[in-house]
Motif scaffolding. Structure first.
Motif, PDB file in Angstrom:
ATOM      1  N   MET A   1     -33.219 -35.163  -8.092  1.00 26.20           N
ATOM      2  CA  MET A   1     -31.855 -34.687  -7.859  1.00 26.20           C
ATOM      3  C   MET A   1     -31.731 -33.221  -8.276  1.00 26.20           C
ATOM      4  SD  MET A   1     -29.579 -37.938  -9.122  1.00 26.20           S
ATOM      5  CE  MET A   1     -28.083 -37.167  -8.513  1.00 26.20           C
ATOM      6  N   THR A   2     -30.805 -32.506  -7.645  1.00 34.98           N
ATOM      7  CA  THR A   2     -30.638 -31.095  -7.902  1.00 34.98           C
ATOM      8  C   THR A   2     -30.048 -30.868  -9.292  1.00 34.98           C
ATOM      9  OG1 THR A   2     -30.237 -30.728  -5.558  1.00 34.98           O
ATOM     10  CG2 THR A   2     -29.575 -28.983  -7.075  1.00 34.98           C
ATOM     11  N   THR A   3     -30.629 -29.896 -10.037  1.00 36.79           N
ATOM     12  CA  THR A   3     -30.101 -29.531 -11.335  1.00 36.79           C
ATOM     13  C   THR A   3     -28.809 -28.745 -11.147  1.00 36.79           C
ATOM     14  OG1 THR A   3     -32.325 -29.423 -12.283  1.00 36.79           O
ATOM     15  CG2 THR A   3     -30.574 -28.296 -13.476  1.00 36.79           C
ATOM     16  N   VAL A   4     -27.772 -29.116 -11.890  1.00 34.98           N
ATOM     17  CA  VAL A   4     -26.463 -28.492 -11.762  1.00 34.98           C
ATOM     18  C   VAL A   4     -26.274 -27.487 -12.891  1.00 34.98           C
ATOM     19  CG1 VAL A   4     -23.977 -28.898 -11.720  1.00 34.98           C
ATOM     20  CG2 VAL A   4     -25.532 -30.544 -10.650  1.00 34.98           C
ATOM     21  N   TYR A   5     -25.834 -26.308 -12.541  1.00 33.28           N
ATOM     22  CA  TYR A   5     -25.558 -25.262 -13.528  1.00 33.28           C
ATOM     23  C   TYR A   5     -24.415 -25.695 -14.435  1.00 33.28           C
ATOM     24  CZ  TYR A   5     -24.069 -20.676 -15.337  1.00 33.28           C
ATOM     25  OH  TYR A   5     -23.712 -19.615 -16.139  1.00 33.28           O
ATOM     26  N   GLU A   6     -24.571 -25.475 -15.738  1.00 36.43           N
ATOM     27  CA  GLU A   6     -23.503 -25.750 -16.694  1.00 36.43           C
ATOM     28  C   GLU A   6     -23.617 -24.751 -17.822  1.00 36.43           C
ATOM     29  OE1 GLU A   6     -21.792 -29.407 -19.501  1.00 36.43           O
ATOM     30  OE2 GLU A   6     -23.028 -29.844 -17.741  1.00 36.43           O
ATOM     31  N   ALA A   7     -22.495 -24.128 -18.185  1.00 35.22           N
ATOM     32  CA  ALA A   7     -22.525 -23.096 -19.216  1.00 35.22           C
ATOM     33  C   ALA A   7     -21.141 -22.924 -19.825  1.00 35.22           C
ATOM     34  CB  ALA A   7     -23.000 -21.771 -18.629  1.00 35.22           C
ATOM     35  N   GLU A   8     -21.132 -22.369 -21.052  1.00 35.41           N
ATOM     36  CA  GLU A   8     -19.887 -21.944 -21.668  1.00 35.41           C
ATOM     37  C   GLU A   8     -19.544 -20.561 -21.130  1.00 35.41           C
ATOM     38  OE1 GLU A   8     -17.873 -23.267 -24.009  1.00 35.41           O
ATOM     39  OE2 GLU A   8     -18.948 -25.123 -24.472  1.00 35.41           O
ATOM     40  N   LEU A   9     -18.423 -20.472 -20.435  1.00 31.74           N
ATOM     41  CA  LEU A   9     -17.965 -19.194 -19.917  1.00 31.74           C
ATOM     42  C   LEU A   9     -16.748 -18.739 -20.703  1.00 31.74           C
ATOM     43  CD1 LEU A   9     -18.293 -19.740 -16.048  1.00 31.74           C
ATOM     44  CD2 LEU A   9     -20.003 -18.969 -17.688  1.00 31.74           C
ATOM     45  N   VAL A  10     -16.488 -17.448 -20.662  1.00 26.97           N
ATOM     46  CA  VAL A  10     -15.365 -16.885 -21.388  1.00 26.97           C
ATOM     47  C   VAL A  10     -14.265 -16.503 -20.408  1.00 26.97           C
ATOM     48  CG1 VAL A  10     -16.306 -14.535 -21.335  1.00 26.97           C
ATOM     49  CG2 VAL A  10     -14.676 -15.182 -23.127  1.00 26.97           C
ATOM     50  N   VAL A  11     -13.023 -16.740 -20.816  1.00 25.95           N
ATOM     51  CA  VAL A  11     -11.873 -16.338 -20.005  1.00 25.95           C
ATOM     52  C   VAL A  11     -11.723 -14.826 -20.144  1.00 25.95           C
ATOM     53  CG1 VAL A  11      -9.402 -16.580 -19.620  1.00 25.95           C
ATOM     54  CG2 VAL A  11     -10.758 -18.569 -20.334  1.00 25.95           C
ATOM     55  N   ASP A  12     -11.912 -14.122 -19.040  1.00 27.08           N
ATOM     56  CA  ASP A  12     -11.937 -12.661 -19.060  1.00 27.08           C
ATOM     57  C   ASP A  12     -10.729 -12.061 -18.342  1.00 27.08           C
ATOM     58  OD1 ASP A  12     -13.247 -10.260 -19.836  1.00 27.08           O
ATOM     59  OD2 ASP A  12     -13.912  -9.967 -17.770  1.00 27.08           O
ATOM     60  N   GLY A  13      -9.770 -12.890 -18.024  1.00 24.33           N
ATOM     61  CA  GLY A  13      -8.565 -12.396 -17.375  1.00 24.33           C
ATOM     62  C   GLY A  13      -7.633 -13.547 -17.065  1.00 24.33           C
ATOM     63  N   VAL A  14      -6.352 -13.360 -17.316  1.00 25.88           N
ATOM     64  CA  VAL A  14      -5.341 -14.375 -17.041  1.00 25.88           C
ATOM     65  C   VAL A  14      -4.129 -13.674 -16.441  1.00 25.88           C
ATOM     66  CG1 VAL A  14      -3.878 -16.203 -17.982  1.00 25.88           C
ATOM     67  CG2 VAL A  14      -6.102 -15.737 -19.020  1.00 25.88           C
ATOM     68  N   ARG A  15      -3.594 -14.245 -15.347  1.00 23.58           N
ATOM     69  CA  ARG A  15      -2.356 -13.690 -14.802  1.00 23.58           C
ATOM     70  C   ARG A  15      -1.607 -14.784 -14.050  1.00 23.58           C
ATOM     71  NH1 ARG A  15      -1.474 -12.351  -9.414  1.00 23.58           N
ATOM     72  NH2 ARG A  15      -3.264 -12.480  -7.993  1.00 23.58           N
ATOM     73  N   PRO A  16      -0.295 -14.674 -13.973  1.00 27.65           N
ATOM     74  CA  PRO A  16       0.455 -15.616 -13.136  1.00 27.65           C
ATOM     75  C   PRO A  16       0.226 -15.282 -11.668  1.00 27.65           C
ATOM     76  CG  PRO A  16       1.940 -13.994 -14.096  1.00 27.65           C
ATOM     77  CD  PRO A  16       0.606 -13.766 -14.712  1.00 27.65           C
ATOM     78  N   ALA A  17      -0.117 -16.307 -10.864  1.00 28.43           N
ATOM     79  CA  ALA A  17      -0.313 -16.106  -9.436  1.00 28.43           C
ATOM     80  C   ALA A  17       0.916 -16.530  -8.647  1.00 28.43           C
ATOM     81  CB  ALA A  17      -1.532 -16.890  -8.951  1.00 28.43           C
ATOM     82  N   ALA A  18       1.818 -17.287  -9.285  1.00 26.29           N
ATOM     83  CA  ALA A  18       3.085 -17.739  -8.702  1.00 26.29           C
ATOM     84  C   ALA A  18       3.803 -18.507  -9.798  1.00 26.29           C
ATOM     85  CB  ALA A  18       2.841 -18.639  -7.483  1.00 26.29           C
ATOM     86  N   ASP A  19       5.033 -18.934  -9.538  1.00 26.87           N
ATOM     87  CA  ASP A  19       5.728 -19.770 -10.515  1.00 26.87           C
ATOM     88  C   ASP A  19       4.920 -21.041 -10.739  1.00 26.87           C
ATOM     89  OD1 ASP A  19       7.741 -17.934 -10.589  1.00 26.87           O
ATOM     90  OD2 ASP A  19       9.197 -19.131  -9.468  1.00 26.87           O
ATOM     91  N   GLY A  20       4.512 -21.263 -11.991  1.00 30.85           N
ATOM     92  CA  GLY A  20       3.779 -22.471 -12.322  1.00 30.85           C
ATOM     93  C   GLY A  20       2.309 -22.442 -11.992  1.00 30.85           C
ATOM     94  N   VAL A  21       1.794 -21.313 -11.534  1.00 37.69           N
ATOM     95  CA  VAL A  21       0.372 -21.194 -11.178  1.00 37.69           C
ATOM     96  C   VAL A  21      -0.256 -20.087 -12.014  1.00 37.69           C
ATOM     97  CG1 VAL A  21      -1.315 -20.739  -9.362  1.00 37.69           C
ATOM     98  CG2 VAL A  21       0.809 -21.959  -8.818  1.00 37.69           C
ATOM     99  N   ARG A  22      -1.363 -20.421 -12.660  1.00 36.92           N
ATOM    100  CA  ARG A  22      -2.058 -19.497 -13.542  1.00 36.92           C
ATOM    101  C   ARG A  22      -3.446 -19.224 -12.981  1.00 36.92           C
ATOM    102  NH1 ARG A  22      -3.749 -20.070 -19.721  1.00 36.92           N
ATOM    103  NH2 ARG A  22      -2.689 -18.258 -20.592  1.00 36.92           N
ATOM    104  N   ALA A  23      -3.769 -17.952 -12.770  1.00 33.43           N
ATOM    105  CA  ALA A  23      -5.100 -17.560 -12.303  1.00 33.43           C
ATOM    106  C   ALA A  23      -5.943 -17.117 -13.493  1.00 33.43           C
ATOM    107  CB  ALA A  23      -4.997 -16.437 -11.289  1.00 33.43           C
ATOM    108  N   LEU A  24      -7.178 -17.651 -13.565  1.00 32.01           N
ATOM    109  CA  LEU A  24      -8.107 -17.319 -14.640  1.00 32.01           C
ATOM    110  C   LEU A  24      -9.382 -16.739 -14.050  1.00 32.01           C
ATOM    111  CD1 LEU A  24      -6.256 -19.662 -15.877  1.00 32.01           C
ATOM    112  CD2 LEU A  24      -8.162 -20.089 -17.431  1.00 32.01           C
ATOM    113  N   VAL A  25      -9.871 -15.684 -14.675  1.00 34.71           N
ATOM    114  CA  VAL A  25     -11.167 -15.102 -14.330  1.00 34.71           C
ATOM    115  C   VAL A  25     -12.158 -15.510 -15.414  1.00 34.71           C
ATOM    116  CG1 VAL A  25     -12.454 -12.960 -14.023  1.00 34.71           C
ATOM    117  CG2 VAL A  25     -10.142 -13.172 -13.076  1.00 34.71           C
TER     118      VAL A  25
END
Length: 312
Positions: free
Chosen positions: A1-25
């Motif tokens: 079976m294919t190995t799946v990438y898994e890692a601890e990533l850091v939130v490098d940006g947060v902004r509201p994309a609409a009312d009730g919607v949060r965009a994360l980089v």
């Protein structure tokens, strides 16, 4: 079976994309490049307290330095969106697995894209890909209100190829102009709430349509029969009783397998079928993939006969 990438990533940006919607980089803490992905892909966020949730990648596939997701706050949800909105901020780390893609954009001379609410997220990078390929395309995008519709600022760059249809201004989406008399070779991609997808499926030729569901579609209401599953890699032969999923039987035998939603919507537990005929009950695989029978989602699907051999 294919190995799946898994890692601890850091939130490098947060902004509201609409009312009730949060965009994360999301970025790798050491600046390592992230795995490549194509429009339609999603990743799993592995949160605390056993929460795992799937979110579509909605950034630029050419940018390997970051992944972008957008999360709708669901007051009546199961806790995943509340966690992202309340506990993930700039500089926080989160475990991410993936990407996977069961909603890939196939080449075509023209496309009709339909999105409802947060269903715009997998569609957004598809628009850029269609544009880059020189395809003819339009987008019909609906939401409860204009303020609740995410990424309208980015969509404005496409001009009149994008139709915004807030329900409080225009009512339910008018699908007839989009889906009636489709030119030959047109593919329709739709993501959004279940009633919208049901309406599109009822109106669109199945061969032209690809959908992505956030909630499982009812696939089966009959009795479950007992059957045998052979795990080719581990050498186990299991009996799957009525009311027991293949996933549960495999895990009870001590075989580790990745899974997440257990509802047939995320695709995490997709497994290669070496012998036998699956009884597909998922909301992920296309009609062509079901017909081929080369893989199955073991959290919900079963066997059409008495025996399956799986690559586990």
């Amino acid at each position: 079976m294919t190995t799946v990438y898994e890692a601890e990533l850091v939130v490098d940006g947060v902004r509201p994309a609409a009312d009730g919607v949060r965009a994360l980089v999301l970025r790798h803490p050491l600046g390592e490049p992230l795995p490549a992905w194509e429009p339609g892909a999603h990743v799993d966020l592995v949160l605390d307290a056993g929460l795992e949730r799937q979110y579509s990648l909605c950034g630029d596939p050419a940018d390997r330095t970051v992944w972008r997701i957008a999360v709708l706050r669901e007051p009546d949800g199961r806790g995943g969106s509340a966690y992202v909105h309340e506990r993930l901020g700039q500089g926080d780390k989160v475990r991410v697995r993936g990407p996977r893609n069961h909603f890939a954009l196939r080449p075509a001379p023209r496309y009709r894209f339909i999105a409802g609410g947060i269903g715009i997220t997998p569609i957004l990078p598809m628009l850029a890909a269609a544009e880059a390929a020189g395809a003819e395309w339009t987008l019909l995008y609906g939401g409860r209100t204009r303020a609740s519709m995410a990424f309208t600022d980015e969509l404005a760059a496409y001009g009149d190829r994008v139709t915004l249809a807030p329900q409080d201004e225009t009512g339910l989406l008018d699908l007839a102009p989009v889906l009636d008399d489709l030119p030959e070779g047109t593919l329709v991609y739709c993501c959004g709430p279940g009633p919208l997808l049901d309406a599109v499926e009822a109106r669109c030729p199945s061969g032209a349509l690809r959908v992505e569901r956030f909630q499982a579609k009812e696939q089966h209401s009959g009795e479950d029969d007992e059957f045998e599953v052979v795990l080719a890699q581990s050498g186990h032969t299991l009996t799957v009783a009525p009311g027991v999923s293949v996933l549960d039987a495999v895990r009870a035998a001590g075989v580790e397998v990745l899974f997440s939603c257990a509802e047939g919507t995320c695709g995490t537990c997709e497994t290669d079928v070496l012998e036998g005929s699956p009884d597909h009950r998922d909301s992920v695989l296309s009609d062509e993939e079901r017909e081929a029978g080369e893989t199955m989602l073991i959290c919900v699907s079963r066997c059409r006969g008495k025996r399956l051999v799986l690559d586990l």
